[in-house]
Every structure is written in C-alpha cells, then in structure tokens.
Write a protein that holds these residues in place. Structure first.
Motif, mmCIF file in Angstrom:
data_model
loop_
_atom_site.group_PDB
_atom_site.id
_atom_site.type_symbol
_atom_site.label_atom_id
_atom_site.label_comp_id
_atom_site.label_asym_id
_atom_site.label_seq_id
_atom_site.Cartn_x
_atom_site.Cartn_y
_atom_site.Cartn_z
ATOM 1 N N THR A 139 -0.010 -6.144 15.368
ATOM 2 C CA THR A 139 -0.491 -7.433 14.872
ATOM 3 C C THR A 139 -1.962 -7.341 14.450
ATOM 4 N N GLY A 140 -2.256 -7.813 13.272
ATOM 5 C CA GLY A 140 -3.606 -7.737 12.725
ATOM 6 C C GLY A 140 -3.806 -6.571 11.772
ATOM 7 N N THR A 141 -2.881 -5.613 11.793
ATOM 8 C CA THR A 141 -2.968 -4.466 10.883
ATOM 9 C C THR A 141 -2.525 -4.885 9.490
ATOM 10 N N LYS A 142 -3.210 -4.392 8.482
ATOM 11 C CA LYS A 142 -2.886 -4.745 7.098
ATOM 12 C C LYS A 142 -2.769 -3.501 6.227
ATOM 13 N N ILE A 143 -1.844 -3.564 5.290
ATOM 14 C CA ILE A 143 -1.815 -2.596 4.193
ATOM 15 C C ILE A 143 -2.808 -3.096 3.158
ATOM 16 N N VAL A 144 -3.784 -2.275 2.813
ATOM 17 C CA VAL A 144 -4.843 -2.670 1.878
ATOM 18 C C VAL A 144 -4.577 -2.000 0.534
ATOM 19 N N VAL A 145 -4.394 -2.806 -0.500
ATOM 20 C CA VAL A 145 -4.006 -2.293 -1.822
ATOM 21 C C VAL A 145 -5.094 -2.633 -2.840
ATOM 22 N N PRO A 146 -5.836 -1.648 -3.343
ATOM 23 C CA PRO A 146 -6.800 -1.949 -4.410
ATOM 24 C C PRO A 146 -6.065 -2.158 -5.734
ATOM 25 N N TYR A 147 -6.606 -3.002 -6.576
ATOM 26 C CA TYR A 147 -6.017 -3.187 -7.901
ATOM 27 C C TYR A 147 -7.108 -3.225 -8.961
ATOM 28 N N SER A 148 -6.746 -2.922 -10.190
ATOM 29 C CA SER A 148 -7.651 -3.022 -11.331
ATOM 30 C C SER A 148 -6.871 -3.555 -12.527
ATOM 31 N N TYR A 149 -7.591 -3.963 -13.559
ATOM 32 C CA TYR A 149 -6.997 -4.546 -14.769
ATOM 33 C C TYR A 149 -6.184 -5.812 -14.472
ATOM 34 N N GLY A 150 -6.612 -6.553 -13.470
ATOM 35 C CA GLY A 150 -6.005 -7.855 -13.242
ATOM 36 C C GLY A 150 -6.739 -8.907 -14.057
ATOM 37 N N TYR A 151 -6.368 -10.165 -13.863
ATOM 38 C CA TYR A 151 -7.078 -11.244 -14.528
ATOM 39 C C TYR A 151 -6.985 -12.496 -13.662
ATOM 40 N N LYS A 152 -7.971 -13.356 -13.810
ATOM 41 C CA LYS A 152 -8.043 -14.576 -13.003
ATOM 42 C C LYS A 152 -6.800 -15.430 -13.242
ATOM 43 N N GLY A 153 -6.175 -15.835 -12.154
ATOM 44 C CA GLY A 153 -4.981 -16.662 -12.248
ATOM 45 C C GLY A 153 -3.682 -15.884 -12.289
ATOM 46 N N GLN A 154 -3.754 -14.545 -12.321
ATOM 47 C CA GLN A 154 -2.540 -13.730 -12.361
ATOM 48 C C GLN A 154 -1.821 -13.813 -11.009
ATOM 49 N N LYS A 155 -0.549 -14.125 -11.035
ATOM 50 C CA LYS A 155 0.247 -14.257 -9.814
ATOM 51 C C LYS A 155 1.123 -13.025 -9.658
ATOM 52 N N ILE A 156 0.996 -12.349 -8.527
ATOM 53 C CA ILE A 156 1.746 -11.119 -8.271
ATOM 54 C C ILE A 156 2.443 -11.222 -6.925
ATOM 55 N N THR A 157 3.696 -10.806 -6.892
ATOM 56 C CA THR A 157 4.414 -10.659 -5.628
ATOM 57 C C THR A 157 4.657 -9.175 -5.400
ATOM 58 N N ILE A 158 4.222 -8.676 -4.241
ATOM 59 C CA ILE A 158 4.389 -7.266 -3.900
ATOM 60 C C ILE A 158 5.354 -7.156 -2.719
ATOM 61 N N THR A 159 6.379 -6.343 -2.906
ATOM 62 C CA THR A 159 7.364 -6.120 -1.851
ATOM 63 C C THR A 159 7.147 -4.749 -1.228
ATOM 64 N N PRO A 160 6.839 -4.691 0.078
ATOM 65 C CA PRO A 160 6.632 -3.415 0.754
ATOM 66 C C PRO A 160 7.935 -2.868 1.338
ATOM 67 N N THR A 161 8.075 -1.560 1.335
ATOM 68 C CA THR A 161 9.177 -0.885 2.007
ATOM 69 C C THR A 161 8.595 0.154 2.953
ATOM 70 N N LEU A 162 8.959 0.092 4.231
ATOM 71 C CA LEU A 162 8.472 1.019 5.244
ATOM 72 C C LEU A 162 9.589 1.993 5.599
ATOM 73 N N SER A 163 9.253 3.275 5.702
ATOM 74 C CA SER A 163 10.256 4.273 6.064
ATOM 75 C C SER A 163 9.597 5.394 6.857
ATOM 76 N N GLY A 164 10.417 6.288 7.406
ATOM 77 C CA GLY A 164 9.906 7.394 8.207
ATOM 78 C C GLY A 164 10.030 7.112 9.691
ATOM 79 N N ASP A 165 9.843 8.156 10.491
ATOM 80 C CA ASP A 165 9.951 8.017 11.947
ATOM 81 C C ASP A 165 8.970 6.992 12.501
ATOM 82 N N GLY A 166 7.784 6.916 11.893
ATOM 83 C CA GLY A 166 6.773 5.990 12.393
ATOM 84 C C GLY A 166 7.041 4.540 12.053
ATOM 85 N N ALA A 167 8.046 4.283 11.193
ATOM 86 C CA ALA A 167 8.332 2.908 10.770
ATOM 87 C C ALA A 167 9.192 2.152 11.770
#
Length: 435
Positions: A139-167
């Motif tokens: 709890t409190g841990t975040k996936i941090v994703v940098p982005y570029s070439y966005g624009y003000k007001g752009q709406k994005i939905t990002i779906t994460p998938t976790l895999s591997g023994d540590g998931a």
C-alpha cells in the motif's frame, strides 16, 4: 450599406463574390461571406471560431477526416453572421494541409487548414516509487510512468498487467488521468502483499492505439540491506525531464570556509546547472550539510545534487559513488542483489557510456558492466533523458563489503568541442541492496 472590413479578414475570401456583393445585408439577393481563407492550428486537438453570412441555404463540406464542425448546414438571412466551431484532431505525424468548402448564395468559398507537425504521445519506461519486499504490504507503492508529447486536456486510460513470480499477491487497476502539460508523470497504485520474492514484470497499455505500450521488470526482494533514493536532494536542474531547477547565490560558509547550505537568495537555474560536488576532495560543503542530504558515510567524487537524484561526473572526470560497508544484514551465504537506475547525460549521446560495478572487500559481481542505451526524447526541441533499470547479483559478500558505481566511455581520449577529454556523465538513483 454595412461596412465589412472588420468581418472579412482576408481579401482572398471575398474574391469569389466581390463582383456581385460588397456587404452582408438583407438588401442583397445572393450573399456568401466567410471570416477566414486560412486557419492555422497547433498539433493538439484545437477548436476555433469561423463565421458565415449567407442568403438562403448553406453547407460546409470537406474530404479531410481530421477536420470537424459543430454544424455543417444552415439557412441564412443574408445579414446575420452565424458562428461555426472548426475542430482538428490530434496530429501525430508531419505538418498536414487540407481545406473545406462553404456553398451558399450561389457561391463556393474555400478555406485552407494548416496543422503543425506533431508526435504520438510517448510513455517512457516505468519505475516503482519504492522497492517491494516479500511479505510487506505494498500500500502506497506506485508505478511511475513518465510521458512526453502530451497536451493539456488529453485524457488517457492506462491498463497495467502484472506478471512473474513477484506478482503473486499484488494488484493494479486501470487509471484514467487528464494531462495538464506536454511532459510529466502518471502514477498507478499497486496494492496487496507480495507472497514471495522474484521478478515483477509490469506492462502498460493505453486506450489510445497511437500510444505504444511500455514495460519494465523489477525485483520483489527479501530483506533490504541498504537503500538510497536521494529523496533529500532538491537543488539543481533536471536534465532528465528538461526542467529548470533552483540554486542559490551568495553562499554562506562556516569557520572552516565550507558552505553550510544557506545563502542570500534563491535563483532559477537551467536543466544543466548544479551546485558542486557533494563528496569529492574539493567538496565545498561542510559535514552538517552532507548529513542533511542523507549521504553521510558514502564516499566518491563528482557526485552532484539534482532534484531527487544525483548527476555523476563532469566533462573530463568520471563520477564515482561508494556505499558504506553493508553491515550485519548480509546473509551468511554472501549472496546479495544490487539494483539501481541510471540515465545518460543528453549532451554526451555520441559516447557509449558504460556503467562499472565494483566491490571493495570480499565479493564478486556477476555482471559488472552495463552499457547505457541512451534512451532520449525531445521536449520543445530540448533533448531529455530516460531512466534505465540495472541489476546484478553479488556473491561472497560480507559485512565489510562496499559497492562502488562508476563509469567509463567506449572512446577513450575523445575530446569535445572545447578540446577537453570526455569523462562520462550520467544520472544515478534508487540504489537498493537486498538479500
């Protein structure tokens, strides 16, 4: 007769009908006036007002799928100026040009549309806000994703998938966010408790198909032996994102002549600016200040504070950073894991910067070198760098073992435009040693 100079912005727009009409009034039998013959737009989705004055039925048509109108037909009275909203889609390629045609009053008027070159939004390599440990709630841990070439007001939905023994035991839900700037970060919470150690692969996919997916692999670790995230570093420019930072002028010094971290005034500095080596033989800072930055007990040379990380090296000297002795948490079998992030300095992209990992005292590094790929983006014509995740196994370590991170380049003796021999400059962050 009503004057039209304030309404007709471009004489070319009136050429088609000037022989027949000279005003927008109900006295004219056939009228078609428009407000623009040329409309220019930025690369982001954008809307502009366009006006039409017509007698009778009028229509708007275009063959361009990226140009839209809030209405495409109407009936004019030959006097009223009707407002139309013209909207263009996000441009993710080169400059594009097209047009639309207004038909009415017996005339056809063409308006040209020009939209500047753009680029699809880019999701950078993700990182984790903290290192995950087996059996410890995330709890409190975040996936941090940098982005570029966005624009003000752009709406994005990002779906994460976790895999591997540590998931195992972890969850991450889709996140929808509205961007406010061209560059920045998006965070995705991780919840749950990892059931065991191992690799955690994170794949991220956006709902916008023009945005490429991105991924990274992390380690869910056992007990942490040592970690350094440089969270207490706040000064200097950020060449990772291309953002300006803060420095000071008029430094105060103590009785020994060392800076105590206070100064007369604060100033804004460029992304490449820094305040001075924190650990080397010419370090200008006193011990109290070094302790306040959380690196007391560490040693090195050309280690420079930046906001949330350190920049290593200068033009002609490699940066070196050595941990304190690892201490009693080193397991009896001597097997430990090292992970950290590094990023190339944008001004030395032509160099092959190679990260070197060494030990002082007992221990053998399994993979002792890593060549930075030099992942670099562009923001408003400024080069920005991108973090790369590095990890390796060390065997035979003891409580007295220290770990050194430094670098060299693949062109020894190469000189820059000033005739100086290149060292190797890079950014360093999130050093974690675990069992």
């Amino acid at each position: 007769m009503m004057k039209i100079n304030s309404f007709i912005k471009y004489a070319a727009c009136a050429v088609a009908f000037v022989a027949s009409v000279s005003a927008c009034s109900d006295e004219d039998d056939n009228v078609l006036l428009c407000s623009d013959h040329l409309m220019e737009f930025s690369y982001s989705p954008e809307s502009k007002e366009y006006t039409i004055c017509a007698s009778g039925d009028w229509t708007i048509s275009t063959n361009a799928s990226w140009i839209h109108f809030d209405k495409t037909s109407g009936v004019g009275d030959g006097s009223t100026r009707e407002k139309i909203t013209v909207t263009v889609d996000h441009n993710i390629s080169g400059e594009r040009t097209d047009s639309f045609t207004v038909n009415g009053g017996g005339y056809n008027l063409v308006t040209k549309i020009v939209q500047e070159a753009g680029h699809a939004t880019v999701l950078g390599t993700p990182s984790l806000s903290v290192t995950l440990q087996a059996g410890k709630n995330a709890t409190g841990t975040k996936i941090v994703v940098p982005y570029s070439y966005g624009y003000k007001g752009q709406k994005i939905t990002i779906t994460p998938t976790l895999s591997g023994d540590g998931a195992n035991g972890l969850q991450a839900e889709p996140v929808t966010t509205t961007l406010t700037n061209e560059t920045g970060i998006i965070t995705i919470p991780i919840n749950g408790t990892p059931e065991g150690s191992g690799d955690l692969s994170v794949s991220l996919k956006a709902d916008d198909t023009s945005i490429d997916a991105t991924s990274a692999t992390f380690s869910v670790v056992g007990a942490i032996i040592l970690e350094q995230h440089f969270d207490l570093m706040i000064w200097g420019g950020n060449f990772i994102t291309g953002e300006k930072g803060i420095l000071f002028s008029g430094w105060h010094t103590d009785a020994s002549g060392k800076r105590d971290g206070t100064a007369d005034s604060q100033t804004t500095c460029n992304p490449t600016s820094e305040a001075g080596d924190l650990l080397g033989p010419t370090c200008p800072w006193n011990d109290t200040f070094v302790k306040s930055r959380g690196i007391w007990g560490w040693s090195g040379e050309e280690v420079h504070e930046r906001p949330g990380f350190v920049k290593m090296g200068k033009t002609s000297v490699p940066g070196v950073l050595t941990t304190p002795a690892l201490g009693s948490k080193v397991p009896a079998n001597g097997k430990i894991h090292l992970s950290f992030r590094a990023a190339k300095y944008p001004q030395e992209l032509e160099l092959g910067v190679i990260i070197d990992i060494k030990v002082e005292g007992p221990g053998v590094v399994q993979n002792s070198t890593y060549t930075l790929k030099g992942k670099v983006g562009m923001t408003k014509n400024k080069e920005t760098s991108e973090w790369e995740n590095i990890s390796t196994l060390i065997t035979g370590a003891t409580a007295g073992t220290k770990i050194t991170i430094t670098c060299h380049n693949d062109v020894p003796g190469k000189k820059n435009s000033k005739g100086q021999i290149y060292g190797c400059r890079y950014a360093l962050d999130d050093i974690v040693v675990t069992q």
